[in-house]
Every structure is written in C-alpha cells, then in structure tokens.
Design a protein around this motif. Structure first.
Motif, PDB file in Angstrom:
ATOM      1  N   GLU A  50       0.840  -1.202   0.000  1.00  0.00           N
ATOM      2  CA  GLU A  50       0.000   0.000   0.000  1.00  0.00           C
ATOM      3  C   GLU A  50       0.875   1.252   0.000  1.00  0.00           C
ATOM      4  O   GLU A  50       0.557   2.237  -0.673  1.00  0.00           O
ATOM      5  N   TYR A  51       1.966   1.207   0.735  1.00  0.00           N
ATOM      6  CA  TYR A  51       2.904   2.342   0.743  1.00  0.00           C
ATOM      7  C   TYR A  51       3.485   2.568  -0.651  1.00  0.00           C
ATOM      8  O   TYR A  51       3.680   3.711  -1.071  1.00  0.00           O
ATOM      9  N   LEU A  52       3.770   1.486  -1.368  1.00  0.00           N
ATOM     10  CA  LEU A  52       4.264   1.621  -2.745  1.00  0.00           C
ATOM     11  C   LEU A  52       3.229   2.329  -3.611  1.00  0.00           C
ATOM     12  O   LEU A  52       3.572   3.224  -4.391  1.00  0.00           O
ATOM     13  N   GLU A  53       1.970   1.955  -3.467  1.00  0.00           N
ATOM     14  CA  GLU A  53       0.910   2.630  -4.226  1.00  0.00           C
ATOM     15  C   GLU A  53       0.819   4.103  -3.837  1.00  0.00           C
ATOM     16  O   GLU A  53       0.608   4.969  -4.696  1.00  0.00           O
ATOM     17  N   ASP A  54       0.997   4.409  -2.551  1.00  0.00           N
ATOM     18  CA  ASP A  54       1.015   5.806  -2.105  1.00  0.00           C
ATOM     19  C   ASP A  54       2.145   6.580  -2.785  1.00  0.00           C
ATOM     20  O   ASP A  54       1.963   7.726  -3.194  1.00  0.00           O
ATOM     21  N   GLU A  55       3.311   5.945  -2.906  1.00  0.00           N
ATOM     22  CA  GLU A  55       4.446   6.614  -3.558  1.00  0.00           C
ATOM     23  C   GLU A  55       4.156   6.855  -5.039  1.00  0.00           C
ATOM     24  O   GLU A  55       4.556   7.879  -5.594  1.00  0.00           O
ATOM     25  N   ARG A  56       3.457   5.935  -5.675  1.00  0.00           N
ATOM     26  CA  ARG A  56       3.078   6.146  -7.082  1.00  0.00           C
ATOM     27  C   ARG A  56       2.153   7.356  -7.212  1.00  0.00           C
ATOM     28  O   ARG A  56       2.256   8.119  -8.167  1.00  0.00           O
ATOM     29  N   VAL A  57       1.259   7.523  -6.244  1.00  0.00           N
ATOM     30  CA  VAL A  57       0.394   8.702  -6.247  1.00  0.00           C
ATOM     31  C   VAL A  57       1.235   9.960  -6.031  1.00  0.00           C
ATOM     32  O   VAL A  57       1.084  10.959  -6.735  1.00  0.00           O
ATOM     33  N   ASN A  58       2.145   9.913  -5.059  1.00  0.00           N
ATOM     34  CA  ASN A  58       3.018  11.062  -4.780  1.00  0.00           C
ATOM     35  C   ASN A  58       3.841  11.464  -6.000  1.00  0.00           C
ATOM     36  O   ASN A  58       4.059  12.645  -6.256  1.00  0.00           O
ATOM     37  N   LEU A  59       4.320  10.468  -6.729  1.00  0.00           N
ATOM     38  CA  LEU A  59       5.240  10.715  -7.849  1.00  0.00           C
ATOM     39  C   LEU A  59       4.534  10.824  -9.196  1.00  0.00           C
ATOM     40  O   LEU A  59       5.169  10.694 -10.240  1.00  0.00           O
ATOM     41  N   ASP A  60       3.266  11.087  -9.193  1.00  0.00           N
ATOM     42  CA  ASP A  60       2.510  11.256 -10.435  1.00  0.00           C
ATOM     43  C   ASP A  60       2.837  12.628 -11.030  1.00  0.00           C
ATOM     44  O   ASP A  60       2.053  13.565 -10.944  1.00  0.00           O
ATOM     45  N   VAL A  61       4.020  12.707 -11.616  1.00  0.00           N
ATOM     46  CA  VAL A  61       4.531  13.954 -12.198  1.00  0.00           C
ATOM     47  C   VAL A  61       4.859  13.688 -13.654  1.00  0.00           C
ATOM     48  O   VAL A  61       5.687  12.830 -13.977  1.00  0.00           O
ATOM     49  N   GLN A  62       4.206  14.419 -14.533  1.00  0.00           N
ATOM     50  CA  GLN A  62       4.430  14.250 -15.966  1.00  0.00           C
ATOM     51  C   GLN A  62       5.587  15.148 -16.404  1.00  0.00           C
ATOM     52  O   GLN A  62       5.554  16.356 -16.221  1.00  0.00           O
ATOM     53  N   LEU A  63       6.608  14.539 -16.981  1.00  0.00           N
ATOM     54  CA  LEU A  63       7.748  15.278 -17.520  1.00  0.00           C
ATOM     55  C   LEU A  63       7.508  15.599 -18.988  1.00  0.00           C
ATOM     56  O   LEU A  63       6.615  15.038 -19.621  1.00  0.00           O
ATOM     57  N   GLU A  64       8.321  16.465 -19.527  1.00  0.00           N
ATOM     58  CA  GLU A  64       8.178  16.857 -20.930  1.00  0.00           C
ATOM     59  C   GLU A  64       8.561  15.721 -21.885  1.00  0.00           C
ATOM     60  O   GLU A  64       7.977  15.561 -22.944  1.00  0.00           O
ATOM     61  N   HIS A  65       9.571  14.938 -21.497  1.00  0.00           N
ATOM     62  CA  HIS A  65      10.068  13.863 -22.364  1.00  0.00           C
ATOM     63  C   HIS A  65      10.091  12.536 -21.609  1.00  0.00           C
ATOM     64  O   HIS A  65       9.849  12.482 -20.404  1.00  0.00           O
ATOM     65  N   SER A  66      10.452  11.491 -22.316  1.00  0.00           N
ATOM     66  CA  SER A  66      10.528  10.153 -21.726  1.00  0.00           C
ATOM     67  C   SER A  66      11.669  10.072 -20.711  1.00  0.00           C
ATOM     68  O   SER A  66      12.533  10.948 -20.647  1.00  0.00           O
ATOM     69  N   ILE A  67      11.654   8.992 -19.944  1.00  0.00           N
ATOM     70  CA  ILE A  67      12.685   8.744 -18.938  1.00  0.00           C
ATOM     71  C   ILE A  67      13.579   7.624 -19.463  1.00  0.00           C
ATOM     72  O   ILE A  67      13.099   6.580 -19.908  1.00  0.00           O
ATOM     73  N   LEU A  68      14.878   7.866 -19.417  1.00  0.00           N
ATOM     74  CA  LEU A  68      15.859   6.867 -19.821  1.00  0.00           C
ATOM     75  C   LEU A  68      16.349   6.158 -18.553  1.00  0.00           C
ATOM     76  O   LEU A  68      16.694   6.809 -17.573  1.00  0.00           O
ATOM     77  N   VAL A  69      16.351   4.845 -18.602  1.00  0.00           N
ATOM     78  CA  VAL A  69      16.854   4.050 -17.491  1.00  0.00           C
ATOM     79  C   VAL A  69      18.220   3.512 -17.898  1.00  0.00           C
ATOM     80  O   VAL A  69      18.324   2.732 -18.843  1.00  0.00           O
ATOM     81  N   LEU A  70      19.247   3.945 -17.201  1.00  0.00           N
ATOM     82  CA  LEU A  70      20.602   3.444 -17.427  1.00  0.00           C
ATOM     83  C   LEU A  70      20.816   2.304 -16.447  1.00  0.00           C
ATOM     84  O   LEU A  70      20.661   2.481 -15.232  1.00  0.00           O
ATOM     85  N   ALA A  71      21.150   1.143 -16.968  1.00  0.00           N
ATOM     86  CA  ALA A  71      21.202  -0.051 -16.131  1.00  0.00           C
ATOM     87  C   ALA A  71      22.588  -0.671 -16.112  1.00  0.00           C
ATOM     88  O   ALA A  71      23.267  -0.750 -17.134  1.00  0.00           O
ATOM     89  N   ASP A  72      22.969  -1.105 -14.933  1.00  0.00           N
ATOM     90  CA  ASP A  72      24.133  -1.952 -14.717  1.00  0.00           C
ATOM     91  C   ASP A  72      23.541  -3.276 -14.254  1.00  0.00           C
ATOM     92  O   ASP A  72      23.056  -3.390 -13.126  1.00  0.00           O
TER      93      ASP A  72
END
Length: 176
Positions: A50-72
């Motif tokens: 439930e806390y994870l779902e709360d964080e998704r609500v908190n972080l509902d921020v639309q950026l101008e462009h896509s998000i790149l995930v750099l992975a190791d």
C-alpha cells in the motif's frame, strides 16, 4: 551517509514491532489460529505494498520527455550495461520492476539522481533514471553508453537531466 529512500521492498519485522503490537490488540482475529510471524509477514507486506501505491500517487509527475533508465545489470554470466525507456515520461512509472519473476527493489536518491537496486535470482541490477533532453539525438548517447564508453557527467547532462529535483519538490528534499 545513507541515501534518501523513496520505497524499499525489504521488510525487517523489527522495524514494524510497534505497528504489529498495535495490530495484534486491534485485530486479534487476524493472528488467531496461525503462526504469529507468518501473519506478521503477511500483514506488513500488504501494508508495504500500500505504501508503494502511495508513492506512485506522490510521484505522479508528468515530464516533458521520456525517462531513460541506465542499467548496470547483474546477470548469470556477469555484468552488462543496458537501457530502457519509460515512454510515458511520468515519474510514477519508475516504481516498477524491470525483471521477470520475483525481486526485491529499493528506489532512492543518491544526492544527484534517482536510482534503484533490484535483486533477483541471478544478481543485482542498478538503475539510474534520467529525463531525455533531446529525443531526436538520444540514440547517440545510448550507443555510446551501451558500447561501454566511460560517460562524463557533462555528457550525461547534455543528453539527459536528473529527475531528482522533481522528486525533491515532492518530498521537500531528496538529499541525505
């Protein structure tokens, strides 16, 4: 110094001791007829989700462009670099597992970037989330990154931007 944690799937029942004692008094039926530790794990895991779902609500921020995930990536045959794109450009969408199967995750701010570690059956993956600045040229950066080239902070900042300031505006800060 500890990073600022956004959400962590790892559960230590000792951290939840006060909550569990309170729940045992309020909801004794939940613990009746079963092992206390088993019921405690189930209860705490449900609440943490439930806390994870709360964080998704908190972080509902639309950026101008896509998000790149750099992975190791920690794979069965060694470490590799990888990339992913979160095409929605919404920060809440970083809070998703990037592996198939079971894993543990922790999203955090390291003081400069929003990052995640994700442990799975083969090893641990490390992710850094950055907004794409120039969608039309990001493939040049991705090619350089995937080739193993050492990427300077100035090159990283030229092609992408940290989403840590956006997250910091939500939580008041994302420094540790």
């Amino acid at each position: 110094m500890k990073p600022f944690t956004i959400w962590n799937s790892e559960i230590n029942l000792d951290d939840w001791k006060d909550y569990l004692e309170e729940e045992k008094e309020l909801k004794p039926f939940y613990f009746e007829g079963c092992d206390f530790e088993e019921a405690a794990w189930a209860l705490v895991n449900d609440l943490n989700q439930e806390y994870l779902e709360d964080e998704r609500v908190n972080l509902d921020v639309q950026l101008e462009h896509s998000i790149l995930v750099l992975a190791d990536l920690g794979l069965w045959d060694g470490r590799r670099r990888g990339v992913a794109r979160i095409l929605s450009g919404n920060i809440k969408d970083i809070l998703e597992s990037l592996v198939r199967g079971a894993s543990e995750q922790c999203w955090y701010c390291d003081g400069k970037d929003i990052c995640c570690w994700e442990t799975h059956h083969d090893g641990t993956n490390y992710y850094t989330y950055r907004e794409v600045r120039r969608p039309e040229t990001i493939h040049h950066f991705v090619d350089r990154y995937l080739s193993g080239e050492e990427i300077s902070r100035s090159t990283l900042n030229y092609y992408t931007r940290s989403i840590a300031p956006d997250v910091g505006r939500i939580y008041g800060s994302c420094r540790y």
